[in-house]
Design a protein around this motif. Structure first.
Motif, PDB file in Angstrom:
ATOM      1  N   HIS A  19       7.009  12.867   5.365  1.00 59.86           N
ATOM      2  CA  HIS A  19       6.792  12.176   4.203  1.00 59.86           C
ATOM      3  C   HIS A  19       5.383  11.209   4.277  1.00 59.86           C
ATOM      4  O   HIS A  19       5.205  10.671   3.191  1.00 59.86           O
ATOM      5  CB  HIS A  19       7.979  11.181   3.821  1.00 59.86           C
ATOM      6  N   SER A  20       4.563  11.595   5.295  1.00 63.45           N
ATOM      7  CA  SER A  20       3.254  10.812   5.394  1.00 63.45           C
ATOM      8  C   SER A  20       2.034  11.656   5.614  1.00 63.45           C
ATOM      9  O   SER A  20       2.493  12.939   5.897  1.00 63.45           O
ATOM     10  CB  SER A  20       3.094   9.910   6.443  1.00 63.45           C
ATOM     11  N   TYR A  46      -1.168   8.157   3.432  1.00 58.87           N
ATOM     12  CA  TYR A  46      -0.323   8.362   2.191  1.00 58.87           C
ATOM     13  C   TYR A  46       1.102   8.474   2.551  1.00 58.87           C
ATOM     14  O   TYR A  46       1.320   9.001   3.656  1.00 58.87           O
ATOM     15  CB  TYR A  46      -0.886  10.004   1.454  1.00 58.87           C
ATOM     16  N   ARG A  47       1.779   8.037   1.998  1.00 59.79           N
ATOM     17  CA  ARG A  47       3.138   8.137   2.045  1.00 59.79           C
ATOM     18  C   ARG A  47       4.057   8.280   0.683  1.00 59.79           C
ATOM     19  O   ARG A  47       3.642   7.620  -0.296  1.00 59.79           O
ATOM     20  CB  ARG A  47       3.966   6.615   2.543  1.00 59.79           C
ATOM     21  N   LYS A  48       4.983   9.340   0.768  1.00 60.74           N
ATOM     22  CA  LYS A  48       5.706   9.335  -0.595  1.00 60.74           C
ATOM     23  C   LYS A  48       6.803   8.810  -0.500  1.00 60.74           C
ATOM     24  O   LYS A  48       7.647   8.543   0.303  1.00 60.74           O
ATOM     25  CB  LYS A  48       6.224  10.875  -0.378  1.00 60.74           C
ATOM     26  N   ASN A  49       6.896   7.736  -1.626  1.00 60.01           N
ATOM     27  CA  ASN A  49       7.901   6.853  -1.777  1.00 60.01           C
ATOM     28  C   ASN A  49       9.313   7.220  -2.391  1.00 60.01           C
ATOM     29  O   ASN A  49       9.182   8.646  -2.543  1.00 60.01           O
ATOM     30  CB  ASN A  49       7.472   5.775  -2.664  1.00 60.01           C
ATOM     31  N   GLU A  50      10.202   6.235  -2.722  1.00 59.99           N
ATOM     32  CA  GLU A  50      11.536   7.089  -3.011  1.00 59.99           C
ATOM     33  C   GLU A  50      11.192   7.522  -4.332  1.00 59.99           C
ATOM     34  O   GLU A  50      12.360   8.318  -4.873  1.00 59.99           O
ATOM     35  CB  GLU A  50      12.539   5.658  -2.965  1.00 59.99           C
ATOM     36  N   ASP A  51      10.450   7.039  -5.219  1.00 62.00           N
ATOM     37  CA  ASP A  51      10.125   7.673  -6.761  1.00 62.00           C
ATOM     38  C   ASP A  51       9.415   9.106  -6.551  1.00 62.00           C
ATOM     39  O   ASP A  51       9.317   9.505  -7.716  1.00 62.00           O
ATOM     40  CB  ASP A  51       9.278   6.488  -7.558  1.00 62.00           C
ATOM     41  N   CYS A  54       3.178   9.911  -4.357  1.00 64.72           N
ATOM     42  CA  CYS A  54       2.517   9.606  -3.074  1.00 64.72           C
ATOM     43  C   CYS A  54       1.538   8.300  -3.177  1.00 64.72           C
ATOM     44  O   CYS A  54       1.047   8.352  -4.170  1.00 64.72           O
ATOM     45  CB  CYS A  54       1.531  10.847  -3.006  1.00 64.72           C
ATOM     46  N   ARG A  55       1.694   7.352  -2.242  1.00 60.19           N
ATOM     47  CA  ARG A  55       0.768   6.223  -2.393  1.00 60.19           C
ATOM     48  C   ARG A  55       0.184   5.839  -1.045  1.00 60.19           C
ATOM     49  O   ARG A  55       0.538   6.340   0.019  1.00 60.19           O
ATOM     50  CB  ARG A  55       1.795   4.899  -2.489  1.00 60.19           C
ATOM     51  N   PHE A  57      -0.935   3.844   1.891  1.00 54.49           N
ATOM     52  CA  PHE A  57      -0.423   2.641   2.515  1.00 54.49           C
ATOM     53  C   PHE A  57      -1.333   2.301   3.799  1.00 54.49           C
ATOM     54  O   PHE A  57      -1.031   1.214   4.486  1.00 54.49           O
ATOM     55  CB  PHE A  57       1.139   2.949   3.221  1.00 54.49           C
TER      56      PHE A  57
END
Length: 97
Positions: A19-20, A46-51, A54-55, A57
């Protein structure tokens, strides 16, 4: 005013970690006034959040290291034999004045 008129991202490597992801590379900024180019190295995490989005970090950017030019050779050290004659000449010059 001053600023950047263009920027080009150049990824050198992207590492996928579930997820990163980590992206490393450089970007080249173009000065809006002079047209000069400045290269800057970067790392983004980058990390894929629960929503599901991709954000970023993690972020780090820096101008690449450039070694400073070599310092000029130092003058040779002053020896005792040079100090006494110089002091004597200064004293003689002062006595004449």
């Amino acid at each position: 005013g001053r600023g950047w008129k263009d920027v080009t991202f150049r990824n050198h490597q992207v590492e996928l970690l579930g997820h990163s992801a980590i992206a490393m590379g450089d970007y080249v900024f173009v000065d809006a006034t002079s047209g000069d180019e400045v290269r800057v190295e970067y790392t983004f995490g980058y990390r894929k959040n629960e929503d599901g989005k991709c954000r970023i970090f993690l972020h780090h950017s820096s101008v690449p290291y450039a070694a400073a030019p070599a310092a000029p050779a130092a003058a040779p050290a002053v020896g005792k034999g040079e100090v006494k004659p110089a002091a004597k000449a200064k004293k003689a010059k002062a006595a004449k004045a």
